[in-house]
Design an enzyme around this catalytic site. Structure first.
Site, mmCIF file in Angstrom:
data_model
loop_
_atom_site.group_PDB
_atom_site.id
_atom_site.type_symbol
_atom_site.label_atom_id
_atom_site.label_comp_id
_atom_site.label_asym_id
_atom_site.label_seq_id
_atom_site.Cartn_x
_atom_site.Cartn_y
_atom_site.Cartn_z
ATOM 1 N N SER A 1 0.534 -1.424 0.267
ATOM 2 C CA SER A 1 -0.043 0.225 -0.100
ATOM 3 C C SER A 1 0.977 1.035 0.303
ATOM 4 O O SER A 1 1.549 0.942 0.572
ATOM 5 C CB SER A 1 -0.593 -0.150 0.815
ATOM 6 N N TYR B 1 -2.335 -0.110 9.931
ATOM 7 C CA TYR B 1 -2.667 -0.740 8.948
ATOM 8 C C TYR B 1 -1.848 -0.516 7.807
ATOM 9 O O TYR B 1 -1.066 -1.589 7.179
ATOM 10 C CB TYR B 1 -3.875 -0.662 7.674
#
Length: 376
Positions: free
Chosen positions: A142, A167
């Site tokens: 990501s 995350y």
């Protein structure tokens, strides 16, 4: 070619499978997904329905099967690799969302850490007994791994050791774990740092989808950092084409001077390479929602927006340096923002139904006094 796609009912996973069925020949695809309720499972089932329909029309020799399962279940993953013996693994299963990681961290450890470890272990043991095993592991990272990096555009040469959300930390951990397994067990692996993927049948927790839901219901959309945010929005078709190019070309195995494997390991940014101001994004989204008749032409957008401070875990700018993918694969995103949002708006209208949307928009536009009177 046997291809395993985890997160098969997810936004990127489903669209990748649809493209493989359309463009590839002799693709034997197994998809796995837990179908959890992090967001509306109806959207996930809709995507699976599209895949089932496409499988009957795919290229010669193509096959498709779906297995409901959670990659944090090690026994399930081991059985999947034992029975299917994939050549290529595309691991897209993950608990997504920066803000949700602040309120429910357990979900991220289970899926993104334990689940990815199970995938790596299964890849490792795919070579047992001299078998050829997994030829290429492609996995989702990501843009969040860049944290509050002030240097733009983000380069894969930049340091990524200061995440600002759990995350992001789990995604950076995936990259480190994959590197270790590539070094120890000679597993060809490629990590892809995705930048704000959007499009039809996307994730309902993403801003453009959530904005649409709130506007339709008469709510206010929050513009974080008072509108001083820029995002590298990347249309789903461009993302899928990049993944498809990468998965066919694993890093080459080689030995170092010590006779041990040089890790067959790569990391790429996969984004549009052209960040858009959030206020411009909202303006275009609103225009396309009106054009698609999701919202009426006289909708009062100004009264439905609110400027607010930055949220914890967010960053002000995401901006991908995509030179690596362009150099190695000729990858250049081709979808402009207006075209992509137009396709989303048209899908949203068709998926939820024009009649229901019109009723919701009329109710949202009704004066508050009339709403209270009618409720009595």
């Amino acid at each position: 070619m046997k291809i395993l796609v985890t997160g098969a009912a997810g936004f990127i996973g489903a669209n990748l499978i649809l493209t493989l069925l359309e463009k590839e020949e002799d693709a034997d695809i197994t998809g796995v997904d837990s179908l959890n309720d992090y967001y509306d499972p109806a959207v996930k089932k809709y995507r699976l329905g599209l895949i089932d329909s496409a499988a009957a029309l795919g290229g010669p020799g193509n096959r498709w099967r779906f297995i409901k399962g959670d990659i944090s279940d090690k026994g399930m993953v081991e059985g999947l690799f034992r029975d299917f013996a994939p050549d290529i693994v595309v691991n897209l299963a993950a608990q997504a969302g920066v803000r949700y990681s602040i309120t429910d961290p357990d979900a991220y450890i289970g899926s993104n850490i334990i689940g990815f470890y199970n995938i790596l272990e299964a890849c490792r043991h795919s070579y047992d007994g001299g078998r050829p095993g997994v030829r290429h592991l492609v996995y989702a990272s990501s843009s969040s791994v860049y944290g509050s990096n002030a240097r733009i555009p983000y380069s894969t040469d930049d340091r990524t050791d200061s995440p600002v959300s759990l995350y992001a930390a789990t995604k950076k951990s995936n990259e480190l774990m994959a590197h270790a397994y590539s070094k120890l067990y000679d597993i060809p692996s490629t990590g892809l740092r995705f930048f704000t993927v959007y499009g039809p049948a996307g994730r309902p927790d993403m801003a453009y989808f959530g904005f649409t839901d709130k506007l339709l219901k008469g709510g206010k959309i929050k513009i974080y950092n008072y509108g001083n945010c820029r995002r590298d929005f990347t249309y789903i078709d461009d993302i899928v084409e990049g993944v498809r190019l990468v998965m066919k070309s694993p890093p080459q195995r080689s030995a170092g001077e010590d006779g041990l494997p040089v890790p067959p390991y790569r990391i790429y940014n996969i984004g549009n390479g052209s960040p858009v101001n959030l206020l411009d994004f909202v303006r275009i989204l609103q225009e396309e929602l009106v054009r698609a008749s999701v919202l009426p032409g006289d909708f009062d957008f100004a009264s439905h927006t609110e400027m607010v401070p930055m949220q914890p875990g967010d960053v002000a700018v995401t901006y991908a340096d995509t030179g690596g993918l362009e150099r190695d694969f000729g990858f250049v995103p081709r979808t402009d923002l207006r075209t992509g949002l137009r396709k989303f708006a048209e899908w949203y209208r068709d998926f939820y139904g024009q009649e229901a949307l019109s009723a919701a928009a009329s109710a949202a536009a009704e004066p508050e006094d009339d709403k209270r009177a009618r409720s009595r």
